[in-house]
Design a protein around this motif. Structure first.
Motif, PDB file in Angstrom:
ATOM      1  N   VAL A 172      49.116 -24.418  28.479  1.00  0.00           N
ATOM      2  CA  VAL A 172      50.206 -24.291  29.615  1.00  0.00           C
ATOM      3  C   VAL A 172      49.536 -23.930  31.133  1.00  0.00           C
ATOM      4  O   VAL A 172      48.603 -22.778  30.806  1.00  0.00           O
ATOM      5  N   PRO A 173      49.774 -24.625  31.988  1.00  0.00           N
ATOM      6  CA  PRO A 173      50.623 -26.056  31.907  1.00  0.00           C
ATOM      7  C   PRO A 173      49.760 -27.297  31.417  1.00  0.00           C
ATOM      8  O   PRO A 173      48.292 -27.122  31.347  1.00  0.00           O
ATOM      9  N   ARG A 174      50.281 -28.280  30.998  1.00  0.00           N
ATOM     10  CA  ARG A 174      49.540 -29.338  30.814  1.00  0.00           C
ATOM     11  C   ARG A 174      49.481 -30.059  32.179  1.00  0.00           C
ATOM     12  O   ARG A 174      49.843 -29.642  33.235  1.00  0.00           O
ATOM     13  N   HIS A 175      48.761 -31.302  32.174  1.00  0.00           N
ATOM     14  CA  HIS A 175      48.347 -31.783  33.658  1.00  0.00           C
ATOM     15  C   HIS A 175      49.475 -32.385  34.119  1.00  0.00           C
ATOM     16  O   HIS A 175      50.659 -32.790  33.450  1.00  0.00           O
ATOM     17  N   VAL A 176      49.652 -32.160  35.424  1.00  0.00           N
ATOM     18  CA  VAL A 176      50.848 -32.568  36.437  1.00  0.00           C
ATOM     19  C   VAL A 176      52.017 -32.340  36.150  1.00  0.00           C
ATOM     20  O   VAL A 176      53.057 -32.787  35.613  1.00  0.00           O
ATOM     21  N   SER A 177      52.038 -30.832  35.668  1.00  0.00           N
ATOM     22  CA  SER A 177      53.339 -30.160  35.245  1.00  0.00           C
ATOM     23  C   SER A 177      53.325 -28.846  35.521  1.00  0.00           C
ATOM     24  O   SER A 177      52.168 -28.174  35.998  1.00  0.00           O
ATOM     25  N   ALA A 178      54.403 -27.999  35.715  1.00  0.00           N
ATOM     26  CA  ALA A 178      54.458 -26.755  35.913  1.00  0.00           C
ATOM     27  C   ALA A 178      54.421 -25.895  34.617  1.00  0.00           C
ATOM     28  O   ALA A 178      55.065 -26.089  33.895  1.00  0.00           O
ATOM     29  N   PRO A 179      53.968 -24.513  34.858  1.00  0.00           N
ATOM     30  CA  PRO A 179      54.161 -23.742  33.569  1.00  0.00           C
ATOM     31  C   PRO A 179      55.613 -23.696  33.006  1.00  0.00           C
ATOM     32  O   PRO A 179      55.559 -23.691  31.708  1.00  0.00           O
ATOM     33  N   PHE A 180      56.617 -23.537  33.620  1.00  0.00           N
ATOM     34  CA  PHE A 180      57.966 -23.692  33.208  1.00  0.00           C
ATOM     35  C   PHE A 180      58.309 -25.038  32.316  1.00  0.00           C
ATOM     36  O   PHE A 180      59.005 -24.852  31.337  1.00  0.00           O
ATOM     37  N   ASP A 181      57.644 -25.941  32.796  1.00  0.00           N
ATOM     38  CA  ASP A 181      58.011 -27.267  32.039  1.00  0.00           C
ATOM     39  C   ASP A 181      57.437 -27.044  30.542  1.00  0.00           C
ATOM     40  O   ASP A 181      58.340 -27.664  29.677  1.00  0.00           O
ATOM     41  N   ASP A 182      56.406 -26.532  30.440  1.00  0.00           N
ATOM     42  CA  ASP A 182      55.994 -26.414  29.022  1.00  0.00           C
ATOM     43  C   ASP A 182      56.407 -25.214  28.260  1.00  0.00           C
ATOM     44  O   ASP A 182      55.962 -24.868  27.132  1.00  0.00           O
TER      45      ASP A 182
END
Length: 300
Positions: A172-182
């Motif tokens: 967390v985070p994966r590429h092109v994402s924000a921590p909340f997304d994951d």
């Protein structure tokens, strides 16, 4: 006088830190972050580094029950005397490094900072608590390693190596994402390992607050007992990051991450060994690593 007195001072300062007035808080944070320096520095030098007045250090000592600064720093001086017997030889080696020309002094400073950070990491963190953290990661429904900005590369290393032993591990985070997304689905059967050191990334702190609100266990690796995550985490491991260069050193953080992974494997049993063997077999079959046979073919 024993080291217990020094530990009691540190524990009280950590516990009372949020309630102290700003100047006393700065002085207390300096002691928490630089316990060895308190044992070595005279009051004016310590005050200058802590960005407070000498009188503030005196007042902090009196608040703790010590009539003078010298009485306050005595437990820290005694702790230094009880240090490893190799300290004098190490100091001699570091001095020799710095006696050359050009970048030799900087080289010595970098070596000194790295050695000091590693020594403090392994002497000031409890291996039993690290073992418990490793167990919680391994037994979690889903385990997450979280790092933002400069700590992201460290989190990625832990994920890359750790997933060989922990199929439940997520980055967390994966590429092109924000921590909340994951972390959207994180819950009370999950565990989050968060890396955070000064300057502290807001998105890491916010993601940790979210995970805790949803009942996840939080394991924090940070650089100060006064860092924001300390008051949020279930397990805290403080790792010094001092360095002569312009940004925080990652040497000791990486060492602790490697130790945590070793603890995961050590208590993992046969299933963990089978998982690692599967990864290794697939990589061998896919010929992902260069070997001596390829060099021999190239010469034919």
């Amino acid at each position: 006088m024993t080291d217990a007195e020094r530990r009691d001072i540190i524990a009280r300062l950590q516990r009372e830190l949020p309630e102290l007035r700003p100047a006393l808080r700065r002085a207390a944070k300096f002691i928490l972050d630089h316990p060895n320096e308190i044992g070595l520095l005279p009051i004016r030098d310590a005050a200058a580094q802590a960005r407070v007045s000498p009188n503030t250090l005196v007042r902090l000592g009196q608040w703790l029950g010590y009539p003078t600064y010298d009485h306050l720093r005595q437990p820290f001086r005694e702790a230094l005397k009880q240090g490893p017997h190799t300290i004098s030889s190490q100091a001699r080696w570091l001095q020799q490094l710095g006696q050359g020309e050009g970048f030799a002094p900087l080289y010595a400073q970098m070596a000194s900072a790295s050695v000091s950070n590693l020594q403090r990491t392994f002497s000031e963190n409890d291996p039993r608590k690290l073992e418990q953290a490793a167990l919680e990661l391994a037994q979690a429904r889903q385990a997450y390693v979280l790092g933002s900005r400069s700590s992201y590369s460290l989190a990625h290393y832990f994920f890359y190596v750790g997933r060989m032993a922990m199929p439940n591990l997520n980055l967390v985070p994966r590429h092109v994402s924000a921590p909340f997304d994951d972390l959207t689905l994180v819950g009370d059967r999950d565990a989050v390992l968060a890396l955070s050191y000064s300057p502290y990334a807001k998105d890491t702190l916010q993601a940790c607050e979210y995970a805790k609100a949803r009942g996840a266990r939080l394991i924090a690796i940070t650089d100060s007992v006064a860092a924001p995550l300390v008051y949020l985490a279930d397990h805290v491991f403080v790792v010094p990051t001092q360095s002569p260069q312009y940004f925080a050193s990652a040497v000791a953080i990486m060492a602790l991450l490697e130790t945590l992974l070793a603890f995961v494997v050590a208590q993992g049993g046969q299933d963990t060994l089978d998982t690692i063997a599967t990864f290794e077999k697939v990589r061998e079959e896919m010929a992902v690593y260069w070997n001596e046979a390829e060099r021999s073919r190239g010469r034919d």
